[in-house]
Structure formats: structure tokens, C-alpha cells
Design an enzyme around this catalytic site. Structure first.
Site, PDB file in Angstrom:
ATOM      1  CB  VAL A  20     -78.973   1.332 -98.611  1.00  0.00           C
ATOM      2  CG1 VAL A  20     -79.052   2.719 -99.241  1.00  0.00           C
ATOM      3  CG2 VAL A  20     -77.573   1.093 -98.067  1.00  0.00           C
ATOM      4  CG  ASP A  41     -85.894  -6.680-102.644  1.00  0.00           C
ATOM      5  OD1 ASP A  41     -85.158  -5.915-101.983  1.00  0.00           O
ATOM      6  OD2 ASP A  41     -85.530  -7.810-103.022  1.00  0.00           O
ATOM      7  CG  ASN A  98     -77.623  -7.369-103.312  1.00  0.00           C
ATOM      8  OD1 ASN A  98     -78.610  -6.886-103.861  1.00  0.00           O
ATOM      9  ND2 ASN A  98     -77.295  -8.633-103.421  1.00  0.00           N
ATOM     10  CG  PHE A 176     -72.386   9.987 -96.592  1.00  0.00           C
ATOM     11  CD1 PHE A 176     -71.097   9.528 -96.829  1.00  0.00           C
ATOM     12  CD2 PHE A 176     -72.920  10.916 -97.460  1.00  0.00           C
ATOM     13  CE1 PHE A 176     -70.357   9.991 -97.914  1.00  0.00           C
ATOM     14  CE2 PHE A 176     -72.191  11.394 -98.550  1.00  0.00           C
ATOM     15  CZ  PHE A 176     -70.899  10.927 -98.773  1.00  0.00           C
ATOM     16  CB  ALA A 235     -60.870   4.707 -97.620  1.00  0.00           C
ATOM     17  CB  CYS A 286     -69.647   0.264 -96.194  1.00  0.00           C
ATOM     18  SG  CYS A 286     -71.316   0.418 -96.793  1.00  0.00           S
ATOM     19  CG  PHE A 348     -71.259  -4.744 -88.497  1.00  0.00           C
ATOM     20  CD1 PHE A 348     -72.555  -4.894 -88.961  1.00  0.00           C
ATOM     21  CD2 PHE A 348     -70.659  -3.494 -88.606  1.00  0.00           C
ATOM     22  CE1 PHE A 348     -73.241  -3.815 -89.501  1.00  0.00           C
ATOM     23  CE2 PHE A 348     -71.331  -2.410 -89.151  1.00  0.00           C
ATOM     24  CZ  PHE A 348     -72.633  -2.570 -89.594  1.00  0.00           C
ATOM     25  NE  ARG A 356     -74.900  -6.520 -95.190  1.00  0.00           N
ATOM     26  CZ  ARG A 356     -75.513  -5.578 -95.917  1.00  0.00           C
ATOM     27  NH1 ARG A 356     -75.484  -5.638 -97.230  1.00  0.00           N
ATOM     28  NH2 ARG A 356     -76.151  -4.582 -95.324  1.00  0.00           N
TER      29      ARG A 356
HETATM   30  C1  UDX Z   1     -70.191   2.878 -92.338  1.00  0.00           C
HETATM   31  C2  UDX Z   1     -70.044   4.400 -92.388  1.00  0.00           C
HETATM   32  O1  UDX Z   1     -69.891   4.895 -91.047  1.00  0.00           O
HETATM   33  C3  UDX Z   1     -71.238   5.028 -93.068  1.00  0.00           C
HETATM   34  O2  UDX Z   1     -71.048   6.427 -93.215  1.00  0.00           O
HETATM   35  C4  UDX Z   1     -71.420   4.402 -94.451  1.00  0.00           C
HETATM   36  O3  UDX Z   1     -72.563   4.922 -95.112  1.00  0.00           O
HETATM   37  C5  UDX Z   1     -71.538   2.891 -94.343  1.00  0.00           C
HETATM   38  O4  UDX Z   1     -70.398   2.364 -93.652  1.00  0.00           O
HETATM   39  P1  UDX Z   1     -71.525   1.159 -90.807  1.00  0.00           P
HETATM   40  O5  UDX Z   1     -70.694   0.121 -91.491  1.00  0.00           O
HETATM   41  O6  UDX Z   1     -72.992   0.963 -90.741  1.00  0.00           O
HETATM   42  O7  UDX Z   1     -71.309   2.583 -91.509  1.00  0.00           O
HETATM   43  O8  UDX Z   1     -71.032   1.318 -89.296  1.00  0.00           O
HETATM   44  P2  UDX Z   1     -69.871   2.129 -88.549  1.00  0.00           P
HETATM   45  O9  UDX Z   1     -70.464   2.824 -87.391  1.00  0.00           O
HETATM   46  O10 UDX Z   1     -69.071   2.953 -89.469  1.00  0.00           O
HETATM   47  O11 UDX Z   1     -68.965   0.952 -87.958  1.00  0.00           O
HETATM   48  C6  UDX Z   1     -68.214   0.096 -88.804  1.00  0.00           C
HETATM   49  C7  UDX Z   1     -67.351  -0.831 -87.978  1.00  0.00           C
HETATM   50  O12 UDX Z   1     -66.306  -0.126 -87.329  1.00  0.00           O
HETATM   51  C8  UDX Z   1     -68.100  -1.575 -86.871  1.00  0.00           C
HETATM   52  O13 UDX Z   1     -67.676  -2.924 -86.863  1.00  0.00           O
HETATM   53  C9  UDX Z   1     -67.685  -0.859 -85.604  1.00  0.00           C
HETATM   54  O14 UDX Z   1     -67.713  -1.686 -84.458  1.00  0.00           O
HETATM   55  C10 UDX Z   1     -66.252  -0.475 -85.950  1.00  0.00           C
HETATM   56  N1  UDX Z   1     -65.778   0.689 -85.182  1.00  0.00           N
HETATM   57  C11 UDX Z   1     -66.353   1.908 -85.348  1.00  0.00           C
HETATM   58  C12 UDX Z   1     -64.700   0.528 -84.306  1.00  0.00           C
HETATM   59  O15 UDX Z   1     -64.155  -0.580 -84.140  1.00  0.00           O
HETATM   60  N2  UDX Z   1     -64.247   1.635 -83.617  1.00  0.00           N
HETATM   61  C13 UDX Z   1     -64.802   2.874 -83.765  1.00  0.00           C
HETATM   62  O16 UDX Z   1     -64.311   3.824 -83.115  1.00  0.00           O
HETATM   63  C14 UDX Z   1     -65.893   3.013 -84.650  1.00  0.00           C
HETATM   64  P1  ADP Z   2     -77.690  -2.777 -98.887  1.00  0.00           P
HETATM   65  O1  ADP Z   2     -76.976  -2.874 -97.563  1.00  0.00           O
HETATM   66  O2  ADP Z   2     -76.814  -2.182 -99.955  1.00  0.00           O
HETATM   67  O3  ADP Z   2     -79.037  -2.132 -98.799  1.00  0.00           O
HETATM   68  P2  ADP Z   2     -79.035  -5.383 -99.025  1.00  0.00           P
HETATM   69  O4  ADP Z   2     -78.483  -6.710 -99.434  1.00  0.00           O
HETATM   70  O5  ADP Z   2     -79.500  -5.175 -97.631  1.00  0.00           O
HETATM   71  O6  ADP Z   2     -77.900  -4.310 -99.416  1.00  0.00           O
HETATM   72  O7  ADP Z   2     -80.256  -4.982 -99.984  1.00  0.00           O
HETATM   73  C1  ADP Z   2     -80.242  -5.026-101.368  1.00  0.00           C
HETATM   74  C2  ADP Z   2     -81.606  -5.514-101.864  1.00  0.00           C
HETATM   75  O8  ADP Z   2     -81.669  -5.369-103.283  1.00  0.00           O
HETATM   76  C3  ADP Z   2     -81.899  -6.993-101.573  1.00  0.00           C
HETATM   77  O9  ADP Z   2     -83.087  -7.107-100.816  1.00  0.00           O
HETATM   78  C4  ADP Z   2     -82.051  -7.631-102.978  1.00  0.00           C
HETATM   79  O10 ADP Z   2     -83.050  -8.638-103.015  1.00  0.00           O
HETATM   80  C5  ADP Z   2     -82.465  -6.421-103.822  1.00  0.00           C
HETATM   81  N1  ADP Z   2     -82.202  -6.572-105.256  1.00  0.00           N
HETATM   82  C6  ADP Z   2     -81.051  -6.944-105.865  1.00  0.00           C
HETATM   83  N2  ADP Z   2     -81.178  -6.926-107.204  1.00  0.00           N
HETATM   84  C7  ADP Z   2     -82.451  -6.508-107.482  1.00  0.00           C
HETATM   85  C8  ADP Z   2     -83.190  -6.264-108.680  1.00  0.00           C
HETATM   86  N3  ADP Z   2     -82.638  -6.423-109.881  1.00  0.00           N
HETATM   87  N4  ADP Z   2     -84.484  -5.853-108.571  1.00  0.00           N
HETATM   88  C9  ADP Z   2     -85.037  -5.665-107.357  1.00  0.00           C
HETATM   89  N5  ADP Z   2     -84.391  -5.864-106.188  1.00  0.00           N
HETATM   90  C10 ADP Z   2     -83.115  -6.283-106.233  1.00  0.00           C
END
Ligand code: UDX
Ligand code: ADP
Length: 475
Positions: A20, A41, A98, A176, A235, A286, A348, A356
Site C-alpha cells: 500500500v 520502514d 501491516n 481502494f 466484503a 484484504c 493470488f 498472501r
Molecule cells: C482488493 C480490492 O479489489 C481493493 O479495492 C482493495 O483495496 C484491496 O482488496 P486485491 O486483493 O488486490 O484488491 O485484488 P482483487 O482484484 O480484488 O482480487 C482479489 C481476489 O479475488 C483474487 O484472488 C482474484 O483472483 C479473485 N477474483 C477477483 C475472482 O476470483 N473473480 C473475480 O471476478 C475477481
Molecule cells: P500492506 O499490504 O498493508 O502495505 P505490507 O506488509 O506490504 O502491508 O507492508 C507493511 C510495511 O509496514 C512492512 O514493510 C513493515 O515492515 C512496515 N512496518 C510495520 N510496522 C512498522 C513500524 N512501526 N514502523 C515502520 N514500518 C513498519
């Protein structure tokens, strides 16, 4: 909390350089050349990769990201471990750490683990200077802002390092973006949601977005509605996937075709065609986490029936994954020992190296449990990452023992199928759309199977070259 005024944001600190924080700040910095953006980080290895000269080494694979990093890094975008100074300098701090689901203690399996959010809030409280706007960016359960607020409030009285009083405004600005399309999602968002109570802070964040987002796409709400909207959006998306996946099983038994069904259903304007592709189950950091949070909060407020409704979205997702491994075992004569299965795709979803909650993890574990060998091809996921998900294979680092390995990672799609009994396609990477099926089957044992969970492979062509074919949702 006091409503002190800052007139302009000149310096931003983002805590967390992950999936993110990294892409979000890259887009924000590109669109706000006058703001200095420090992404901090605790993970120094990750920061080294963000700072690497070789842009192929960035810790995250995301189309368009390396280009943005190339253009803005060192100009107004910096990746650094100097957390205290960056917090001190910042007018606005984004928390993008995270927030996985708790694995033990109260709320285990449902509530988010706020350990990292709390420690970043404490760092902010400790080092911030004067008035600071704190923006929650991580996916967080409803009312987390309250947790952050109460930590910060405790420090407000203490004053900063110069003895001046510190003060904070808290905003919720949920993310999002979807992985694989993050840069485009950030650059052209459907909406930007800002929740908060301090009008001045809201206006300052709004001003940052107005540099590239239309005003009519920026929504402002109270804090809790903003937090809840994020969880409910995820959801709803997940619920559509579980709905279509439940119907995929019915299609298989009734000789209908899931693609035709989702196409026809999605043509209804009120339903819409997106997020109706059947597959091996949703993954990603998510969906499951957010629904679990929703369930937890519903239970907390005594809404057991509502909690049960959302629980079923997760149950169907787990059931779909189990169902797929079961079908493979059944089709391969109920016995997988000494057989080899080639897994096509481990992330994924395509265009990300993120694993994840990938359905590949639990499906591979089920298959390994049956005693087969697995060879994995994925264009972006590393062997080390697969090792983290499937467990150490001992043989991973030892070439000479590869023949004893339970799973191996293969860099070549066609070599991956050598002596395989079946291909299991789990992620719809572009690479799988136009494969040379003749070349694939040449290396395989007979009978050779394809299990296509994403409806990518041309059924007729696969049959014509000699494959036995199972397609998800096809009777
Ligand atoms: C999701 C939300 O879309 C995003 O808005 C939010 O900020 C974070 O979570 P993401 O998890 O990155 O994003 O991917 P997304 O495209 O939503 O797919 C999630 C999962 O659903 C994947 O495993 C994908 O393969 C699956 N999926 C998606 C399906 O199986 N069918 C579909 O039609 C769409
Ligand atoms: P997301 O998908 O929500 O971005 P990630 O696991 O990819 O989650 O990233 C979260 C990041 O935040 C990791 O790189 C982790 O090392 C960092 N982090 C967690 N706690 C702290 C903290 N207290 N200070 C600085 N960085 C942190």
C-alpha cells in the site's frame, strides 16, 4: 484534540513501505512535486530494494511502478529508515503498516492484529512536532482511529522536544487500490474517501488529491463511516466471488457453463459484469481479513445472524479450494502418490508477486498431503516466497537433491511439465493464454490432464492434442 491550523502541506511521512505505502506514495509524490515525501520502514532490506539502482529489484512488482520510482525517487520521493527525523519533519503522516488477522488471543482468527498500528502511533506520538495530521491508510477495523487517537491524546499534554505542545488531527483515508492494477487505480480512482472531524485537515488532504483527482470523486464523511465503507466494499466484492463460485459447482453437475451464466447475469445493469469470474477462490491480504473484521464487529454488537451471513462468504471460499483438490484426487484415480502435478501460477492474482492468502497455498498443501510431487511455475513469485508459504522443502537449496524434493520452482513453463501427470492452472497470468499445448503435452506422462480453474485454456484445442480436460464450472 485541538483543531490547530496548518496552512499548507510541505512534508509527508508514510510509515510502511509495503504494497500500500510504496505505490500510493509514488503516485502522490508524482502528482505533488512541491511536497517532500519520505517513506519509512523498519525493514532495512526492503528499503535497500526500494533504493536499488536496478529497478527490477523493487520489493513489489506492479505494472508502471518502476517507471514512477525512476522519475521521482531522489527528487521528492525518498525511502529511508530514519523514522524519527521523518516524523519530526512531517506536517502529515500516513500510517500504512501491516494489519494481519490475529492468530492468538482475544478475537484470534477474526480481529486484526493492531500491534504494528499501535507501535507506529507511539512513534508518531513520541517524535511529532507541533501540529500533525495523521492519516490511517492501512486496512483497519472500524474504530481503529479511536485507538490511534487515544494514544496520541496521551502525548498531547507532554509537549514536543522543544517544549511546545504537540497536537494531532486524525483522518481516515482508506485505500481502494487492487494489486496488479495499483498504479492505474491510484491515478484514476473511482472515489477518494476522507473521513474525519477536523475540516481544515480534511481540506488539506483534499487539496493534495485535487492535483490529479476530480473534485466530484472526493467524498468526505465522519471517521467511522469511512472506516466501515472500506470494509463493506471489500466484503461486497468477495461476496460476489463466493456467489459465482457456488454456482460454478452447480454448473458442473447440470452441464451448464459458468462463463455463459456469469455473462448473462452480468448483463443486467443492476448487477454489472465485474467480479463475476469463477475461480479457485479469492485470495489477497484484504478480503478474508476485512470480512473477518466485519464478523467480529457484528458479533460484538450482538448481530449474530449478520455475522453468520458474512461467515458463509468465507466458508464458500474455503469449500471451493477444498473442492478443487478433491476433484484432482478423484480424477487421478484416487491416488496421487508418486504422481507429479505442475502448478501454473502461485500468486493470488496476475501481475503481482504477492502470495498472501493465495488459493495456491492451501490447494498445494492438500495435494502434497496426498503424497504427490509438485513443480511450480510463476513468472513473478520467488522460490524463497514459495518456501515461506509451503514450508521449507529442505531440497530447495540443494540442486542434487531436487529429485527428492516435494515441490520445486521451475523457471521455464515447458520444463515445468516434465514427467507431470497433470497441469493445474491457478492464476490467470497472460503467459498461460497462448501456450503451445503440443509442446506442453510432449513432456508429460499419459493420461495427461489439465485442470483449468480460471477458464483460460481452449478446451477443444487441449482435447485435440490429447489432454484430458477439466474446466471449473463446465458440465
Ligand atoms: C482488493 C480490492 O479489489 C481493493 O479495492 C482493495 O483495496 C484491496 O482488496 P486485491 O486483493 O488486490 O484488491 O485484488 P482483487 O482484484 O480484488 O482480487 C482479489 C481476489 O479475488 C483474487 O484472488 C482474484 O483472483 C479473485 N477474483 C477477483 C475472482 O476470483 N473473480 C473475480 O471476478 C475477481
Ligand atoms: P500492506 O499490504 O498493508 O502495505 P505490507 O506488509 O506490504 O502491508 O507492508 C507493511 C510495511 O509496514 C512492512 O514493510 C513493515 O515492515 C512496515 N512496518 C510495520 N510496522 C512498522 C513500524 N512501526 N514502523 C515502520 N514500518 C513498519
Amino acid at each position: 484534540m485541538e483543531n490547530k491550523k496548518i496552512s499548507n502541506i510541505k512534508n509527508i511521512c508514510c510509515i510502511g513501505a509495503g504494497y500500500v505505502g510504496g505505490p500510493t506514495m509514488a503516485v502522490l509524490a508524482a502528482n505533488n512535486p512541491n511536497i517532500k515525501v519520505n517513506v519509512v520502514d523498519t525493514n532495512k532490506t526492503k528499503l535497500d530494494l526500494w533504493n536499488s539502482e536496478n529497478l527490477d529489484e523493487l520489493p513489489i512488482y506492479e505494472p508502471g511502478l518502476s517507471d514512477l520510482i525512476h522519475k521521482n525517487r531522489g527528487r521528492n520521493l525518498f525511502f529511508t529508515s530514519n523514522i524519527s527525523d521523518c516524523i519530526k519533519e512531517a506536517d502529515m503522516i500516513f500510517i500504512s503498516v501491516n494489519t494481519p488477522t490475529k492468530i492468538k488471543g482475544l478475537g484470534a482468527g477474526y480481529a486484526s492484529d493492531l500491534k504494528w498500528v499501535e507501535s507506529s502511533a507511539r512513534q508518531v506520538a513520541e517524535f511529532a512536532n507541533g501540529h500533525t495530521i495523521v492519516v490511517e491508510k492501512s486496512t483497519l477495523p472500524v474504530r481503529t482511529a479511536q485507538t490511534i487517537k487515544s494514544i496520541l491524546q496521551a502525548y498531547e499534554e507532554k509537549g514536543d522536544f522543544q517544549g511546545d505542545k504537540k497536537s494531532f488531527s486524525i483522518l481516515s483515508n482508506p485505500e481502494f487500490l487492487a494489486e496488479g492494477t495499483a498504479i492505474n487505480d491510484l491515478q484514476n480512482p473511482d472515489r477518494v474517501l476522507i473521513g474525519g472531524e477536523d475540516d481544515n485537515a480534511i481540506k488539506l488532504l483534499e487539496k493534495i488529491y485535487l492535483n490529479w483527482v476530480d473534485r466530484n470523486k472526493i467524498l468526505t464523511t465522519d471517521l467511522w463511516s469511512s472506516e466501515l465503507s472500506k470494509i463493506v466494499s471489500n466484503a461486497f466484492l468477495a461476496q460476489r466471488i463466493s456467489s459465482i463460485n457456488s454456482i460454478s459447482a452447480l454448473c458442473e453437475l447440470t452441464e451448464a457453463n459458468i462463463n455463459n451464466v456469469s455473462h448473462a447475469v452480468g448483463m443486467d445493469n443492476r448487477i454489472g459484469k465485474k467480479f463475476l469470474s469463477a475461480g479457485p477462490g479469492f485470495g489477497g491480504s484484504c478480503f478474508k481479513k476485512d470480512i473477518s473484521n466485519l464478523i467480529y464487529i457484528c458479533k460484538h454488537y450482538g448481530l449474530e445472524d449478520v455475522a453468520d451471513y458474512w461467515e458463509s462468504v468465507i466458508s464458500i471460499n474455503d469449500w471451493q479450494k477444498k473442492r478443487i483438490s478433491k476433484i484432482i484426487v478423484e480424477k487421478l484415480y484416487g491416488n496421487l502418490s508418486d504422481k507429479k502435478i505442475s502448478i501454473f501460477g502461485f500468486s493470488f492474482k496476475p501481475n503481482t508477486n504477492d502470495t498472501r492468502e493465495s488459493p495456491a497455498i492451501s490447494i498445494c498443501k492438500d495435494l502434497l498431503e496426498e503424497g504427490c510431487l509438485i513443480s511450480i511455475y510463476d513468472p513473478r513469485v520467488t522460490e524463497e516466497q514459495i518456501c515461506l508459504e509451503l514450508g521449507d522443502n529442505k531440497q530447495v537449496s540443494s540442486e542434487k537433491n531436487k529429485s527428492n524434493a516435494k515441490w520445486t520452482k521451475n523457471e521455464d513453463l515447458y520444463e515445468c511439465t516434465l514427467n507431470s501427470d497433470a497441469i493445474l492452472l491457478l492464476t490467470d497470468w497472460e503467459d498461460f493464454y497462448n501456450m503451445n499445448l503440443k509442446k506442453l503435452i510432449k513432456n508429460m506422462r499419459i493420461p495427461s490432464w489439465i485442470f483449468d480453474t480460471r477458464n483460460v485454456i481452449n478446451h477443444k484445442e487441449a482435447k485435440s492434442v490429447g489432454f484430458n480436460m477439466w474446466k471449473l464450472g463446465n458440465g
